[in-house]
Design a protein around this motif. Sequence first.
Motif, short mmCIF file in Angstrom:
data_model
loop_
_atom_site.label_atom_id
_atom_site.label_comp_id
_atom_site.label_asym_id
_atom_site.label_seq_id
_atom_site.Cartn_x
_atom_site.Cartn_y
_atom_site.Cartn_z
N UNK A 138 0.79 -1.23 0.00
CA UNK A 138 0.00 0.00 0.00
C UNK A 138 0.82 1.27 0.00
N UNK A 139 2.04 1.20 -0.55
CA UNK A 139 2.90 2.39 -0.53
C UNK A 139 2.60 3.37 -1.66
N UNK A 140 1.88 2.90 -2.70
CA UNK A 140 1.62 3.77 -3.84
C UNK A 140 0.49 3.20 -4.69
N UNK A 141 -0.02 4.04 -5.59
CA UNK A 141 -1.05 3.58 -6.52
C UNK A 141 -0.46 2.73 -7.64
N UNK A 142 0.77 3.02 -7.99
CA UNK A 142 1.39 2.29 -9.09
C UNK A 142 2.89 2.22 -8.87
N UNK A 143 3.49 1.23 -9.49
CA UNK A 143 4.94 1.03 -9.43
C UNK A 143 5.43 0.81 -10.85
N UNK A 144 6.41 1.57 -11.28
CA UNK A 144 7.03 1.35 -12.58
C UNK A 144 8.53 1.22 -12.38
N UNK A 145 9.16 0.47 -13.25
CA UNK A 145 10.60 0.28 -13.13
C UNK A 145 11.19 0.13 -14.52
N UNK A 146 12.40 0.60 -14.67
CA UNK A 146 13.08 0.49 -15.96
C UNK A 146 14.57 0.71 -15.77
N UNK A 147 15.32 0.37 -16.80
CA UNK A 147 16.75 0.63 -16.82
C UNK A 147 16.98 1.95 -17.53
N UNK A 148 17.50 2.93 -16.82
CA UNK A 148 17.84 4.21 -17.43
C UNK A 148 19.21 4.05 -18.09
N UNK A 149 19.21 3.91 -19.42
CA UNK A 149 20.47 3.65 -20.11
C UNK A 149 20.79 4.79 -21.06
N UNK A 150 21.67 4.52 -22.03
CA UNK A 150 22.19 5.55 -22.94
C UNK A 150 22.91 6.64 -22.16
N UNK A 151 23.49 6.26 -21.03
CA UNK A 151 24.38 7.13 -20.26
C UNK A 151 25.60 6.31 -19.87
#
Length: 971
Positions: A332-345
């Motif tokens: 119950x910490x949030x309405x939604x959870x998204x995750x990804x790899x921040x690349x091109x750095x």
Amino acid sequence: MTDIAATAAACGFTWESSESVAEVEGTVHLFRHTTSGARLMWIENADANKAFSITFKTPAADDTGVFHILEHSVLCGSKKYPVKEPFVNLLKTSMQTFLNAMTFPDKTMYPVASTNEQDLENLMDVYLDAVFHPDIYRRPQIFQQEGWHWEVEGQGDERSLVYNGVVYNEMKGALSDPDSVLYDTLSAALFPDTTYRFESGGTPEAIPSLTYEGFLDNHRRHYRPDNAYLILYGNLDLKRFLGFIDEHYLAPLAKEVDSSAGEPNPLALQAPVVCPLKRTGMATAPENACAAVGYVAGRAADRERLIATDILIDAILGSNEAPLKRVLLNEGVADDVVAYLADAIAQPFAMVCLKGAKEGAAERLKAVVAREAARLAEGGLDRDLVAAALSHAEFVMRERNFGYPDGVVLSMSVMAGWLYQNDDPAAYLRYEDAFADLRAKIDEGYFEALLRSLFLENDHWACAEVVPTAADENASEQAEEAAVTTALEAVGGFDAVQAQVDALRAAQEAPDDPAAVAKLPQLTRADIGPAPAEEPWEVTELAGMPCLRHHISTRGIAYAYRYFSLDGVTFEELPYVTVLAFVLGKLDTARHSAAELDTLVQAHLGNLGFGCEVHEDAQDRERLTPMVVAGASALSENVEWTVSLVNEVLTETDFSDTARIRDILAQWRLALEQSFATAGHTAAMARVASYYLPAGVLREALGGVDFYRFLKELLEHYEDRASDLSAKLAALAQRLFVDGGCTLSFAGSDEDLAWFAAAGPALGGAAAPAALVVPAPQNRHEAFAVPADVVFCAAGWDRSLLGLPYNGTWLLAARILSYDYLWTEVRVKGGAYGAGFKALRAGSSRFYSYRDPRIDETLARFDAAGSWLAATFAPTEAEMDGYVVSTTASLDAPVKARELLRRQDSQYFAGVTLADRAAVRAQVVAATLADVQALGPAVDALADQGLSCVFGSRDIIAESKGGFTVVDLVG
């Protein structure tokens, strides 16, 4: 490779290597320009949609957005092409299939693509002259227009100063998005000593501190050949392109290098740091609270590890049933959870983000991630789930359907690695070996070890939080007063500022020298060849249902769609139909849990999706075809899964899990709210269409503002309505998903189709009696206040109500209005980031503006568009030819198999044939200036209806004298 080496040497380049790369169906060649030091790659294959790009390493040293402003500004005229907007000229006159520029955190990229080799050379010529010889040194007004300048508002003692500028307003809009602010906060926490602590696009607070001199200095130091990466792509004449680049640009530039200009900004690596929590306050709605934790995953050169990280993130966080996401939702910490790899750095990082974060969520996030990661690493990780995520990643890479031409996508992929390593520039083009290696490692504990390394033993991580706050009007006013006082002292008062603005306006309104315009390379109507061949679809019968059989190349992928009619539902039931589409594929079925279903989909399908759409008849505005769409794709060997899994979801979904349904609906509510603030032009155009168009009324009920209000009210009373909702969804599914009223659509080989038919797509059942009656449209003249610092305006009307028939000239007029009149009036002079006009075959015709600082001025410019078209638009013959060429090219542009199938399906439901499409193209090619000018009164008649809608900043809405009904939409 002797011939390539000799060709390169003859053109001033040194050939370095060539390598066959199966993933691009061709060969990658590397070169270095002998005298200037510029690097060049040619991705050689048979693709006729050729591409070119040039990229510069541009690490930001502050938040002024200087490289973002340069990205815009260099395309505003150059030494060889001294016109105000050569970029727009190319949009108006070329056969380009892609033309743009992008600012990344540490690089700036200028890619173009075209199916015509001469056109590609023309585009390349203009871009190379723009980046190396821009007019920014000769015309400081470019910096003022694209970056920032002061303007005077009000009269007499009520005068005040305000900032304006295209990038300034773009970033006000971009940083109205809490996700962007959260990313910036986390990046600054992870990389406090490197370029990634800065917002490369610029912040509205810092942009006005950039001086013209600093702007020019950054161009001198970074836009030079030895800091450049050039990429050619496709089936092209290497000698022609290398010779052109050498003779016209790199060889002369090598002799002009200014050693006193200074070095480019450094791109350093960040030593490991830990930041337990970094907070940023933001004036936004409480629902926009968000938090994230980020873990540096390695360096850009760690290609296989980064692919594995991407797969792991998808496996444990990629859906509501993925184990780590499910734990976070249950907490119950949030309405939604998204995750990804921040690349091109240089140092990619995994980011786990909470949207709609609850109080205390930021403090709990890291602990929950660590706890679940430990459980997964110690034997809890479902290896079948990892294998499924890997299979899905392979499908995505093979389909390569990212919305851009392949040459542009692959160039961006190359630069995700080449910028940071010269020993293997083609590393980011290869993936097959990595996938094979990782598949073998699944049962060896590789991904469990990666879990520990990434989430549990990592010494480089940070947490960040965006805390919604009330706007501090006093602080804002004090800061603005201080800035105004400083500005007035610097320039000598309001009159001096106004004089500068007048000079800028004069420069913007001054016509280009016809001789300069004539220098721009362009094609003529004579260069327009025959339309590309498009295989016609045919309507057959399969399993007792009509089936649209598409004969298009799919490269070993099968695409299967089912369209279910909504004629049997009532108008009041439409929002429930959308909810039904949302939850399909995300709940338990009679045979599988939601988690098991998710694994099966990942393992065997390329995609599985459900949605609602409305098709309009091309001739009769009252004939509408609203539908629920079920779509699936798979590699040929998995075709039967496009039937079995879809059938299971459609007929066996268990709607009793109201808690999971609430999770899905809360996520969608949040997504809608954020879209209103970040893509409000789309919402405004949809809403204004509902004022005059029956199809618009339907679309609003299925997915627009009306649906959002339904969803918001449903969630507010969810406990009381949950049981009834479950029953309603089950009844709708039983009523809708029947063979009666269903149309199939299929693309793939004949063998694939046979497998599809044998798998049994028939569900049985007859269509329900027609019940849908659409209420009449009403003009509501609304302005929706949402958390944004800019506005999005729309105005429109139904052309068919004015008795105005459709033909190809409308397409031509829309392009002219968008890239000439509206570009100049709304973007260049008004400061909006974008504006346009759309005229659809079925009748709807709409103006829009994007990230706009004003309302009334923009709507007034919409109103004047028809008069401009009829009386002011007076292009030369060459300019008119250019519009015809570019409009024709937009019709001929190659599209991926999925998009072509969907386009053909839409044409079928609208009653449009390939012959109709060909007729429109012929009308475009044959159109005259008189034909276009004759549409001026029609455009005036559309605007005269006065139907408009606005989304955006409450403050800007309050300043409008448009008499809108103001609605606080979010909150």
